[in-house]
Design a protein around this motif. Structure first.
Motif, PDB file in Angstrom:
ATOM      1  N   LEU A  26       0.810  -1.224   0.000  1.00  0.00           N
ATOM      2  CA  LEU A  26       0.000   0.000   0.000  1.00  0.00           C
ATOM      3  C   LEU A  26       0.842   1.272   0.000  1.00  0.00           C
ATOM      4  O   LEU A  26       0.607   2.174  -0.783  1.00  0.00           O
ATOM      5  CB  LEU A  26      -0.957   0.018   1.188  1.00  0.00           C
ATOM      6  N   LEU A  27       1.850   1.346   0.912  1.00  0.00           N
ATOM      7  CA  LEU A  27       2.645   2.573   1.009  1.00  0.00           C
ATOM      8  C   LEU A  27       3.817   2.592   0.031  1.00  0.00           C
ATOM      9  O   LEU A  27       4.385   3.652  -0.228  1.00  0.00           O
ATOM     10  CB  LEU A  27       3.142   2.784   2.440  1.00  0.00           C
ATOM     11  N   GLY A  28       4.213   1.432  -0.491  1.00  0.00           N
ATOM     12  CA  GLY A  28       5.237   1.392  -1.528  1.00  0.00           C
ATOM     13  C   GLY A  28       6.677   1.320  -1.070  1.00  0.00           C
ATOM     14  O   GLY A  28       7.589   1.512  -1.871  1.00  0.00           O
ATOM     15  N   PHE A  29       6.930   1.020   0.202  1.00  0.00           N
ATOM     16  CA  PHE A  29       8.311   0.922   0.680  1.00  0.00           C
ATOM     17  C   PHE A  29       8.900  -0.435   0.294  1.00  0.00           C
ATOM     18  O   PHE A  29       8.297  -1.475   0.546  1.00  0.00           O
ATOM     19  CB  PHE A  29       8.387   1.098   2.199  1.00  0.00           C
ATOM     20  N   PRO A  30      10.088  -0.446  -0.317  1.00  0.00           N
ATOM     21  CA  PRO A  30      10.682  -1.723  -0.722  1.00  0.00           C
ATOM     22  C   PRO A  30      11.188  -2.529   0.481  1.00  0.00           C
ATOM     23  O   PRO A  30      11.705  -1.969   1.444  1.00  0.00           O
ATOM     24  CB  PRO A  30      11.846  -1.309  -1.630  1.00  0.00           C
ATOM     25  N   VAL A  31      11.021  -3.841   0.388  1.00  0.00           N
ATOM     26  CA  VAL A  31      11.577  -4.753   1.398  1.00  0.00           C
ATOM     27  C   VAL A  31      13.066  -4.874   1.125  1.00  0.00           C
ATOM     28  O   VAL A  31      13.478  -5.203   0.012  1.00  0.00           O
ATOM     29  CB  VAL A  31      10.891  -6.137   1.329  1.00  0.00           C
ATOM     30  N   VAL A  32      13.893  -4.603   2.155  1.00  0.00           N
ATOM     31  CA  VAL A  32      15.342  -4.698   1.983  1.00  0.00           C
ATOM     32  C   VAL A  32      15.942  -5.883   2.730  1.00  0.00           C
ATOM     33  O   VAL A  32      17.090  -6.232   2.506  1.00  0.00           O
ATOM     34  CB  VAL A  32      16.060  -3.395   2.386  1.00  0.00           C
ATOM     35  N   ASP A  78      -1.680  16.311   0.697  1.00  0.00           N
ATOM     36  CA  ASP A  78      -3.005  16.180   0.091  1.00  0.00           C
ATOM     37  C   ASP A  78      -2.967  15.235  -1.112  1.00  0.00           C
ATOM     38  O   ASP A  78      -3.844  14.370  -1.256  1.00  0.00           O
ATOM     39  CB  ASP A  78      -3.552  17.557  -0.296  1.00  0.00           C
ATOM     40  N   ALA A  79      -1.965  15.372  -1.972  1.00  0.00           N
ATOM     41  CA  ALA A  79      -1.831  14.481  -3.132  1.00  0.00           C
ATOM     42  C   ALA A  79      -1.564  13.045  -2.679  1.00  0.00           C
ATOM     43  O   ALA A  79      -2.118  12.093  -3.243  1.00  0.00           O
ATOM     44  CB  ALA A  79      -0.718  14.969  -4.049  1.00  0.00           C
ATOM     45  N   GLU A  85      -5.796   6.916  -0.618  1.00  0.00           N
ATOM     46  CA  GLU A  85      -7.228   6.658  -0.455  1.00  0.00           C
ATOM     47  C   GLU A  85      -7.770   5.878  -1.661  1.00  0.00           C
ATOM     48  O   GLU A  85      -8.547   4.930  -1.506  1.00  0.00           O
ATOM     49  CB  GLU A  85      -7.983   7.971  -0.259  1.00  0.00           C
ATOM     50  N   ARG A  86      -7.342   6.268  -2.862  1.00  0.00           N
ATOM     51  CA  ARG A  86      -7.752   5.527  -4.070  1.00  0.00           C
ATOM     52  C   ARG A  86      -7.240   4.086  -4.027  1.00  0.00           C
ATOM     53  O   ARG A  86      -7.880   3.188  -4.577  1.00  0.00           O
ATOM     54  CB  ARG A  86      -7.234   6.219  -5.332  1.00  0.00           C
ATOM     55  N   ALA A  87      -6.095   3.853  -3.378  1.00  0.00           N
ATOM     56  CA  ALA A  87      -5.518   2.504  -3.274  1.00  0.00           C
ATOM     57  C   ALA A  87      -6.194   1.679  -2.179  1.00  0.00           C
ATOM     58  O   ALA A  87      -5.863   0.516  -1.993  1.00  0.00           O
ATOM     59  CB  ALA A  87      -4.015   2.590  -3.007  1.00  0.00           C
ATOM     60  N   GLY A  88      -7.124   2.286  -1.437  1.00  0.00           N
ATOM     61  CA  GLY A  88      -7.865   1.543  -0.422  1.00  0.00           C
ATOM     62  C   GLY A  88      -7.382   1.704   1.001  1.00  0.00           C
ATOM     63  O   GLY A  88      -7.841   0.993   1.895  1.00  0.00           O
ATOM     64  N   GLY A 101       2.693  23.461  12.874  1.00  0.00           N
ATOM     65  CA  GLY A 101       3.324  23.704  11.582  1.00  0.00           C
ATOM     66  C   GLY A 101       3.318  22.547  10.607  1.00  0.00           C
ATOM     67  O   GLY A 101       4.081  22.555   9.641  1.00  0.00           O
ATOM     68  N   LEU A 102       2.476  21.557  10.841  1.00  0.00           N
ATOM     69  CA  LEU A 102       2.354  20.440   9.912  1.00  0.00           C
ATOM     70  C   LEU A 102       0.936  20.367   9.363  1.00  0.00           C
ATOM     71  O   LEU A 102      -0.015  20.789  10.016  1.00  0.00           O
ATOM     72  CB  LEU A 102       2.640  19.104  10.618  1.00  0.00           C
ATOM     73  N   ARG A 103       0.818  19.809   8.185  1.00  0.00           N
ATOM     74  CA  ARG A 103      -0.468  19.385   7.644  1.00  0.00           C
ATOM     75  C   ARG A 103      -0.365  17.872   7.580  1.00  0.00           C
ATOM     76  O   ARG A 103       0.588  17.325   7.008  1.00  0.00           O
ATOM     77  CB  ARG A 103      -0.712  19.994   6.269  1.00  0.00           C
ATOM     78  N   ALA A 104      -1.297  17.159   8.208  1.00  0.00           N
ATOM     79  CA  ALA A 104      -1.157  15.716   8.354  1.00  0.00           C
ATOM     80  C   ALA A 104      -2.491  15.008   8.183  1.00  0.00           C
ATOM     81  O   ALA A 104      -3.556  15.583   8.418  1.00  0.00           O
ATOM     82  CB  ALA A 104      -0.576  15.375   9.730  1.00  0.00           C
ATOM     83  N   CYS A 105      -2.393  13.735   7.764  1.00  0.00           N
ATOM     84  CA  CYS A 105      -3.532  12.826   7.767  1.00  0.00           C
ATOM     85  C   CYS A 105      -3.069  11.571   8.508  1.00  0.00           C
ATOM     86  O   CYS A 105      -1.866  11.351   8.675  1.00  0.00           O
ATOM     87  CB  CYS A 105      -3.997  12.491   6.351  1.00  0.00           C
ATOM     88  N   GLY A 106      -4.024  10.778   8.967  1.00  0.00           N
ATOM     89  CA  GLY A 106      -3.635   9.634   9.778  1.00  0.00           C
ATOM     90  C   GLY A 106      -4.402   8.370   9.444  1.00  0.00           C
ATOM     91  O   GLY A 106      -5.594   8.408   9.139  1.00  0.00           O
ATOM     92  N   THR A 107      -3.696   7.264   9.514  1.00  0.00           N
ATOM     93  CA  THR A 107      -4.264   5.940   9.343  1.00  0.00           C
ATOM     94  C   THR A 107      -3.685   5.051  10.440  1.00  0.00           C
ATOM     95  O   THR A 107      -3.056   5.548  11.370  1.00  0.00           O
ATOM     96  CB  THR A 107      -3.957   5.395   7.924  1.00  0.00           C
TER      97      THR A 107
END
Length: 124
Positions: A26-32, A78-79, A85-88, A101-107
């Motif tokens: 979902l987040l796209g971080f590669p497994v190392v 925002d992007a 969100e589109r990825a579920g 001083g941050l703009r944030a969203c949370g899951t």
């Protein structure tokens, strides 16, 4: 103060497959690195988020989202929110300005750890 850089965040998890699904798929971080009880994802150059899935370690240290917050800084929260969100990805809250001083969203990840995605807010 000592001079340092962040190297790794370690989370204790019950389900490595669920952790892989969230952090990599979902987040796209590669497994190392991976073994039968451990996964490590590269979140930035020389910075890793790792998941320990050993049952005895989980029983000792637990998770259930207590005592930790994982936050990832992005250029445009925002992007990034719209893309995830589109990825579920289900969110606890949409992007909002924070007074520090941050703009944030949370899951939350599959273990219940809060995961924030944030951008710095440029003063007007």
């Amino acid at each position: 103060m000592i001079q340092t850089t962040l190297q790794e965040i370690l989370l204790y998890v019950r389900d490595l497959d669920a952790a892989r699904g969230f952090y990599s798929d979902l987040l796209g971080f590669p497994v190392v690195y991976e073994s039968d009880w451990f996964l490590s994802f590269r979140t930035a150059p020389n910075v890793h988020l790792s998941c320990n899935g050993r049952r005895e370690d989980y029983k000792q240290r637990g998770s259930q989202g207590r005592g930790a917050l994982v936050e990832f800084r992005v250029a445009d929260v925002d992007a990034t929110y719209r893309k995830l969100e589109r990825a579920g990805v289900p969110f606890d809250f949409a992007p909002e300005d924070k007074p520090w001083g941050l703009r944030a969203c949370g899951t939350r990840d599959p273990e219940g750890y809060p995961v924030w995605i944030s951008s710095l807010v440029t003063p007007a």
